[in-house]
Motif scaffolding. Structure first.
Motif, short mmCIF file in Angstrom:
data_model
loop_
_atom_site.label_atom_id
_atom_site.label_comp_id
_atom_site.label_asym_id
_atom_site.label_seq_id
_atom_site.Cartn_x
_atom_site.Cartn_y
_atom_site.Cartn_z
N ASP A 1 0.82 -1.22 0.00
CA ASP A 1 0.00 0.00 0.00
C ASP A 1 0.85 1.26 0.00
O ASP A 1 0.42 2.32 -0.47
CB ASP A 1 -0.92 0.02 1.23
CG ASP A 1 -2.22 -0.72 1.00
OD1 ASP A 1 -2.49 -1.07 -0.18
OD2 ASP A 1 -2.94 -0.97 1.97
N ARG B 1 3.57 1.84 -1.67
CA ARG B 1 4.26 2.11 -2.93
C ARG B 1 3.68 3.36 -3.58
O ARG B 1 2.49 3.44 -3.85
CB ARG B 1 4.13 0.93 -3.89
CG ARG B 1 4.82 -0.33 -3.42
CD ARG B 1 4.40 -1.53 -4.25
NE ARG B 1 4.86 -1.40 -5.63
CZ ARG B 1 4.23 -1.93 -6.68
NH1 ARG B 1 3.09 -2.56 -6.51
NH2 ARG B 1 4.72 -1.79 -7.88
N VAL C 1 3.46 3.11 -9.36
CA VAL C 1 2.81 1.89 -9.82
C VAL C 1 3.31 1.59 -11.22
O VAL C 1 3.26 2.44 -12.11
CB VAL C 1 1.28 2.04 -9.81
CG1 VAL C 1 0.63 0.77 -10.36
CG2 VAL C 1 0.79 2.33 -8.41
N ARG D 1 -0.73 -2.34 -9.39
CA ARG D 1 -0.26 -2.34 -8.00
C ARG D 1 -0.01 -3.74 -7.47
O ARG D 1 0.83 -3.95 -6.59
CB ARG D 1 -1.30 -1.67 -7.10
CG ARG D 1 -1.51 -0.19 -7.38
CD ARG D 1 -2.60 0.37 -6.49
NE ARG D 1 -2.21 0.26 -5.09
CZ ARG D 1 -3.08 0.23 -4.08
NH1 ARG D 1 -4.37 0.28 -4.32
NH2 ARG D 1 -2.66 0.17 -2.84
N VAL E 1 -7.88 4.03 -8.20
CA VAL E 1 -7.04 4.05 -7.00
C VAL E 1 -7.08 5.44 -6.40
O VAL E 1 -6.63 6.40 -7.01
CB VAL E 1 -5.59 3.66 -7.34
CG1 VAL E 1 -4.72 3.74 -6.09
CG2 VAL E 1 -5.54 2.26 -7.94
N ARG F 1 -5.70 7.78 -3.71
CA ARG F 1 -4.57 7.89 -2.81
C ARG F 1 -4.81 8.96 -1.75
O ARG F 1 -5.29 10.05 -2.05
CB ARG F 1 -3.31 8.27 -3.59
CG ARG F 1 -2.76 7.11 -4.43
CD ARG F 1 -2.26 6.02 -3.53
NE ARG F 1 -1.51 5.04 -4.28
CZ ARG F 1 -1.11 3.90 -3.79
NH1 ARG F 1 -1.40 3.59 -2.56
NH2 ARG F 1 -0.43 3.05 -4.53
#
Length: 471
Positions: free
Chosen positions: A83, A85, A88, A93, A223, A225
């Motif tokens: 998680d 990172r 990508v 991921r 995704v 973030r």
């Protein structure tokens, strides 16, 4: 480009939530690959330790307890690393981490079924080292694989179908290893060589299955973030504030320990209680094959009664079957019939739990504002490792307590103890698991639909652009 779709394609997929048959099959292949390496440890490693490596049953049990506890704490670390990172790659991921880790996992699978063949102390140290190293690689293979489903679709029925395909892969691996592993071992004059060769064949097959998942799946869900760096406080918040996750964790400790005790003990039960180890492939092919019925029923039952009730129905069937197997006189035919009914029942909660974990991830996103697939799945996997530790310890310490003697006629007390471990413990553990799910799990399919829509509307209102989908 594999792994990510264009913004237009993503929008269409998210609106409909549909996945192709190829994606579903490819996803299920991952758990087929998982099983070719994982099931060997659960079903045959204890017997390898006691009968080939020459370890006392209690010492072998300690290996399982300690290494599984170690693995359990590795899972959150692996989930946090995934998680955390910030970049990508082209593979997404999860897919790349999953596949490349599976190659190293295959190598270590073979090493777990080797033994120096020297003193008991050296063999024991090697068992600890090889199985702990295996557990680290398993975390970095299985956590991204399990997290992958949550970013393939958010549609409830499609997630149930993914859970079915995953469970089909798991059961197929258990079926194949249950039928083929021991005959391969026994085909060699030396069991030491036979175990290593059989493990190698299964491990190579497992990597090929993971490659099919790597090539055939896509990460479709946006995704989102969080702007803040992941901290210990954020990690704790993602777990402690997620009641559905805590409920699934508690349920899993009991349900998976029941399942794993059954698979660990069946090789002993057929050899000594039923009196013929060559019955093992037949018992496995009938019982494990029967669980496919449960897998096929998952999407249908989920559509009509929901995920929670589907799991409860399965628990009920398995509890009754295991109770009858304990109470009634044991014959090979009656035992196999009831054992098969239990496997059908267990297949329902074991399969549908994967869809529940995806819901738990979405719940955490709705509550905390950020998706934590790796952390959430790793904590769920933490509970599975605790359950495996309990199961391995219970089977090993149980064999020691009942007076098991490798490769010898067993006493009446030992045989009675084997029946308790094979039938009564799973019955009681599944009863507790069902109670936890019934009284504590708060998510229904209707509520999850509302949560998903509210989260999506909130992200759109916050100005999420199509560029956010690929970060």
């Amino acid at each position: 480009m594999a792994g990510y779709l264009t913004a237009t394609q993503r929008g269409a997929d998210l609106k409909e939530g549909r996945l192709s048959l190829k994606e579903k099959i490819s996803y299920g292949m991952g758990d087929l690959g998982n099983g070719f390496m994982f099931d060997l440890g659960q079903a045959y490693l204890l017997k390898f330790y006691t009968d080939v490596a020459g370890l006392p049953a209690a010492a072998a049990a300690t290996v399982f307890v300690v290494t599984k506890l170690f693995d359990a704490f590795m899972d959150p670390l692996a989930g946090t690393a995934i998680d955390g990172r910030r970049k990508v790659g082209r593979s997404g991921r999860f897919r790349g981490v999953m596949f490349y880790s599976s190659i190293a996992l295959a190598v270590l699978t073979i090493f777990t079924f080797l033994t120096p063949g020297m003193s008991e102390g050296i063999n024991l140290v090697y068992a600890y080292a090889s199985y702990m190293a295996w557990g680290v690689l398993y975390s970095f293979t299985n956590i991204p694989y399990g997290s992958l489903a949550s970013v393939m679709t958010q549609e409830p029925v499609e997630r149930a179908k993914l859970a079915s395909f995953r469970q089909a892969g798991s059961v197929s691996a258990l079926l194949i290893t249950g039928v083929a592993f021991m005959p391969i071992v026994l085909a060699f004059d030396s069991e030491r060589v036979g175990y290593a060769f059989a493990a190698g064949a299964m491990a190579v097959t497992g990597v090929l299955c993971f490659f099919a998942t790597f090539r055939g799946t896509n990460e479709n869900v946006p995704v989102v973030r969080s702007a803040e760096k992941l901290t210990l406080k954020g990690f704790a918040g993602a777990i402690v504030g997620n009641r559905p996750l805590l409920t699934i964790i508690l349920m899993t400790i009991f349900s998976i320990s029941a399942y794993n005790v059954k698979t660990s003990m069946i090789v002993y039960f057929t050899q000594y209680y039923l009196g013929d180890v060559t019955l093992l492939p037949f018992v496995n092919v009938i019982s494990i094959g029967s669980s496919i019925i449960g897998i096929l029923l998952i999407p249908v039952l989920t559509r009509f009664i929901g995920k929670k009730n589907t799991a409860l129905l399965g628990f009920g069937l398995a509890i009754v079957a295991d109770a009858l197997n304990f109470i009634l006189p044991t014959t090979p035919i009656l035992f196999t019939i009831l054992f098969s009914l239990s496997f059908i029942g267990v297949a329902l909660p074991n399969g549908i739990t994967w869809a529940m974990v995806c819901d738990v991830i979405d719940f955490g996103h709705w509550k905390n504002g950020a998706r934590r697939e790796g952390i959430t799945y790793s904590m769920f996997n933490f509970s599975r490792k605790i359950a495996q530790s309990v199961a391995g310890g219970l089977a090993g310490f149980g064999l020691s307590a009942i007076g098991y003697v490798p490769n010898a006629a067993q006493s009446e007390a030992a045989l009675s103890g084997m029946k308790v471990l094979q039938t009564l413990y799973p019955c009681l553990a599944l009863l507790v698991a069902a109670a936890v799910l019934y009284f504590l799990y708060p998510l229904t399919d209707r509520r999850m639909k509302a949560i998903t829509e509210e989260t999506r509307d909130r992200e759109l209102a916050a100005g999420a652009s199509s560029d956010d989908f690929s970060r």
